[in-house]
Design a protein around this motif. Structure first.
Motif, mmCIF file in Angstrom:
data_model
loop_
_atom_site.group_PDB
_atom_site.id
_atom_site.type_symbol
_atom_site.label_atom_id
_atom_site.label_comp_id
_atom_site.label_asym_id
_atom_site.label_seq_id
_atom_site.Cartn_x
_atom_site.Cartn_y
_atom_site.Cartn_z
ATOM 1 N N ILE A 521 0.858 -1.187 0.000
ATOM 2 C CA ILE A 521 0.000 0.000 0.000
ATOM 3 C C ILE A 521 0.907 1.253 0.000
ATOM 4 N N LEU A 542 -2.922 9.751 2.935
ATOM 5 C CA LEU A 542 -4.061 9.075 2.286
ATOM 6 C C LEU A 542 -3.574 7.799 1.604
ATOM 7 N N ALA A 543 -4.272 6.723 1.854
ATOM 8 C CA ALA A 543 -3.838 5.419 1.325
ATOM 9 C C ALA A 543 -4.042 5.380 -0.187
ATOM 10 N N ARG A 544 -3.096 4.713 -0.857
ATOM 11 C CA ARG A 544 -3.200 4.560 -2.309
ATOM 12 C C ARG A 544 -2.859 3.122 -2.676
ATOM 13 N N TRP A 545 -3.636 2.587 -3.609
ATOM 14 C CA TRP A 545 -3.249 1.274 -4.115
ATOM 15 C C TRP A 545 -3.559 1.192 -5.592
ATOM 16 N N PRO A 555 -9.604 5.028 -2.861
ATOM 17 C CA PRO A 555 -9.293 4.746 -1.452
ATOM 18 C C PRO A 555 -10.533 4.380 -0.629
ATOM 19 N N LEU A 558 -11.003 0.849 -1.140
ATOM 20 C CA LEU A 558 -9.933 0.138 -0.438
ATOM 21 C C LEU A 558 -10.273 0.004 1.045
#
Ligand code: C2E
Ligand code: CA
Ligand code: CA
Length: 768
Positions: A521, A542-545, A555, A558
């Motif tokens: 992640i 901020l999470a990124r995938w 997100p 996610l």
């Protein structure tokens, strides 16, 4: 004991002696000849006397008297054993009879000798011979077991008649007759011997058979197993004590034995209510007809179960063995229960649940399936150990089972429970789901620890949402996923749209889970500007995938998947690890804000974990703030309060995210120990120039002021919005107008850009 030779000779001649029991039987048999002797004896004696008188011989008269006395003995002997159970000395009777027949033989033989010797009329001679031969025949007839009699009769009757005939009637017919009489006498002796031997063998065989039977009966009677022996018509030939006791029947009358069916029909212990007896008998009758071995179970009134085994005996008849199998059956039933029970909670397990579900579906019942999944159970296990986890699960199981008496509650495994309830009313089902959540979501005390876990419930109705177990479970599972994906709702009723959605998400879902587990992640950072100084004071992580070669997954999506799969803590750890390391390396005045899910914030060990992560990255707690969305925070207020207070004490800030997007009551807002409000971008977006929207934004801001909270406006996309925020007294701003979220390697650029934009905007204001 050695016998003298004449005795031995006699023994050889007569054959072996009968055993006493058979001898007694033979003697008793004389009773049957009583009437014959009563009639024939006196007649023979009278004829002898008449003959003696005719020939006027004293010797003949003496012999006739002897014959009469002999008959007296014989008759008295037969009379003594006329009644079968007469209490007599059988030995005495036997010797009286033998003595009597010998005396008769001597008497008759004497008369014949006298009559044939003297000048007697022919008719007297003929009569004497006839009586003698008749006596010979008759006595012989009763003497097959007494060769001694035949042996005496030969010299006493046959020899005198034969010799007299040869001597006194020297004509050819007289000699022939004499020889015939002698031969007949000898034949009688031989026949008596043969008959004696045969009879003896027969009697011995019969006695052996009787003894065998006696032994068998003794064996049957002493067997602890309940045994009955039946003849070919299923009449009871023998039944032992155990069988009688088992059935509770009295000993049978051997003269009038009942059939096995009658025996059972009379058995007081055999359960009548269950109709089991009739069923058993019907079954038995059929199999008896075809002579097949069979087993059956009978139920007794005291709840014991008896196994009945019926075996045909070759050559006719049956052996039945009854066995109390209650213990075994109970053990098997217990085992069956055991394999259908969760050993931890005592609730029915997955197998039992599937059986119950199938039964309800087969019966076409209307019912509700509720899948319950716990929030934060994994953390309980991680923090307190599995023993505590088991106790928590047991408590939860108990609460679910007792939430409503009509429920079928089972544990499917892990932290998943399935509940079945009657009825298929959607409203009632949702109310029940909320009741279950309320029941679970109560703090529970275990020693010093107070633990609280939440729950999400997916609801499916049958037959509405499925008439096959698999479909229904799938529907409830999708509803559960959806319930978990929307923090704050916790309950979701299945709708067909969920199915479409899930088909689309199925692939993403599993790949996101894999990425989370593998730690793949990334984090993007969005600067936050202080409007007072125009400086970037914090970065929001901020999470990124983005899957390899694929499109980036939103997100929100996610996070929803992570929440649904119990991986929010993993997500928070991955983001915090990277972001804390990044921010720790920058200016000490720069803070880090990260997003936290309520699912995470309510976990007991969450704060400790955060502290440990901060320590390992070298970031002081006061440099961190957690953002939690309003809607989620409001519904899970109580569960999160403890951790929020703890974070506060440690200097970690807590902000309410997306404020204004939900419907927080002021009251509840005041109760929560938060430090900051992030006013939702949706309130700001397009507000400038629109009076109503501007007012709403201002009200939201003044609300925050009234609570003395730090106010952040997010989603600032234009200078007008920036201006509106500043005018409303907002302390900090974030948004595309300043800088979008950027990867770690572009943070410096983003900070410069945001500060430049802020400066420009503020200058603009100053200029105007
Ligand atoms: P949020 O916490 O409200 O984050 C702000 C979202 O607004 C971010 O979307 C951000 O890219 C976007 N944004 C920033 N400036 C503007 C703007 O001027 N205009 C508009 N229209 N949008 C702007 P993103 O990154 O897609 O994140 C969406 C949501 O996902 C976040 O909303 C947050 O609730 C959640 N999220 C993201 N990362 C995490 C995480 O690590 N943990 C948790 N629990 N939630 C996260
Ligand atoms: Ca946020
Ligand atoms: Ca936000």
């Amino acid at each position: 004991m050695r016998r003298s030779w004449p005795l031995r000779w006699a023994r050889n001649l007569l054959g072996a002696l009968l055993p006493p029991s058979l001898q007694a039987e033979l003697t008793r048999d004389l009773g049957n000849y009583f009437l014959s002797f009563v009639f024939a004896g006196p007649i023979a004696a009278l004829l002898a006397i008449a003959t003696a008188l005719t020939v006027q011989s004293m010797a003949a008269l003496f012999f006739a008297g002897l014959a009469l006395a002999g008959f007296g003995f014989v008759i008295s002997a037969c009379s003594a054993v006329r009644l079968p159970d007469a209490d007599v000395d059988l030995e005495d009777v036997e010797s009286r009879y033998v003595l009597g027949t010998i005396i008769v033989a001597v008497g008759i033989g004497g008369i014949v000798t006298v009559v044939l010797r003297g000048p007697a009329p022919v008719f007297a001679q003929a009569m004497a011979v006839m009586v003698a031969l008749a006596t010979l025949g008759a006595a012989n007839g009763t003497g097959p077991g007494r060769p001694l009699i035949a042996l005496v009769q030969f010299p006493a009757i046959s020899l005198p008649i034969g010799l007299s005939l040869i001597r006194h009637w020297p004509a050819p017919w007289g000699i022939g007759t004499g020889v015939g009489v002698l031969v007949f006498g000898l034949l009688c002796v031989a026949m008596a011997r043969r008959a004696y031997a045969t009879n003896m063998q027969l009697l011995l065989a019969r006695e052996a058979q009787a003894a065998e039977r006696q032994r068998l009966e003794t064996a049957v009677h002493t067997l602890s197993q309940a045994v009955t022996i039946l003849d070919a018509d299923t009449r009871v030939v023998a039944v032992n004590r155990s069988a009688l006791d088992l059935l509770g029947v009295a000993p049978i009358d051997p003269a009038n034995p009942p059939t096995f069916a009658e025996l059972l029909a009379d058995a007081p212990n055999l359960q009548k209510a269950a109709g089991n007896r009739e069923e058993f008998l019907g079954h038995a009758a059929m199999l008896v007809g075809t002579r097949q071995a069979f087993n059956a179970a009978m139920h007794l009134d005291d709840h014991r179960v008896i196994d009945v085994e019926c075996q045909p005996v070759p050559g006719g008849g049956w052996v039945t063995v009854m066995r109390d199998s209650t213990g075994e059956r109970n053990a098997i039933a217990e085992l069956n229960r055991e394999v259908r029970r969760c050993p931890v909670t005592g609730l029915p397990n997955r197998r039992a649940f599937m059986e119950e579900l199938d039964q309800r579906l087969v019966r076409s019942d209307r019912f509700v399936l509720l899948l319950v999944d716990l929030d934060g159970f994994k953390q309980v296990n991680d923090r307190f150990g599995h023993a505590m986890g088991d106790r928590v699960i047991t408590r939860v199981g108990f609460r679910l089972r007792t939430a409503d008496p009509g429920l079928f509650a089972s544990r499917l495994g892990g932290d998943e429970f399935a509940i079945l309830a009657d009825g298929d009313d959607a409203e009632a089902a949702m109310a029940l789901a909320r009741l279950l959540i309320e029941a679970v979501d109560q703090p529970a005390r275990f020693g010093d620890a107070e633990i609280q876990v939440g729950a999400a419930v997916g609801v499916a109705l049958s037959p509405g949402n499925g008439t096959v177990g698999e479909d229904l479970l799938r529907a409830a599972d999708l509803a559960l996923l959806s319930a978990k994906g929307h923090p704050g709702s916790h309950v979701c009723l299945f709708t067909p749209e969920l199915k479409l959605l899930s088909a689309r998400n199925a692939g993403v879902d599993s790949r996101v889970r894999a990425a989370l587990r593998a730690g793949n992640i990334d984090v993007a950072y969005q600067p936050m500007i202080d409007l007072e100084t125009g400086q970037v004071v914090a970065l929001e992580a901020l999470a990124r995938w983005q899957p390899d070669g694929g499109e980036a997954v939103a997100p929100d999506e996610l996070v929803r998947i992570a929440e649904a799969r119990g991986l929010v803590a993993t997500l928070r750890r991955l983001v915090l690890e990277q972001a804390a390391a990044v921010v720790a390396n920058r200016d000490p005045s720069l803070n880090l804000w990260i997003n936290a899910s309520v699912h995470d914030l309510r976990q007991p060990g969450m704060v400790d974990e955060v502290l440990a992560e901060l320590a390992s990255a070298g970031l002081a707690p006061h440099r961190l703030a957690l953002e939690v969305t309003e809607t989620a925070l409001m519904t899970d207020e109580d569960a999160c309060r403890g951790n929020i207070e703890l974070l506060n004490r440690l200097g970690v800030g807590v902000a309410m995210d997306d404020f204004g997007a939900g419907f927080s009551s002021l009251d509840r807002l005041r109760r929560l120990p938060i430090n900051a409000l992030k006013i939702s971008g949706s309130l700001l977006s397009g507000a400038p120039g629109k009076a109503a929207a501007t007012d709403i934004f201002r009200v939201a801001a003044s609300l925050g002021h009234s609570m003395d909270l730090m106010l952040v406006a997010e989603g600032v996309e234009s200078r007008e919005e920036l201006e509106l925020a500043r005018a409303a007294g907002i302390h900090r701003v974030q948004g595309f107008a300043l800088s979008p979220p950027v990867p770690a390697n572009r943070i410096s650029d983003a900070i410069a850009m945001a500060e430049a934009a802020a400066l420009a905007g503020l200058r603009l204001r100053a200029a105007s």
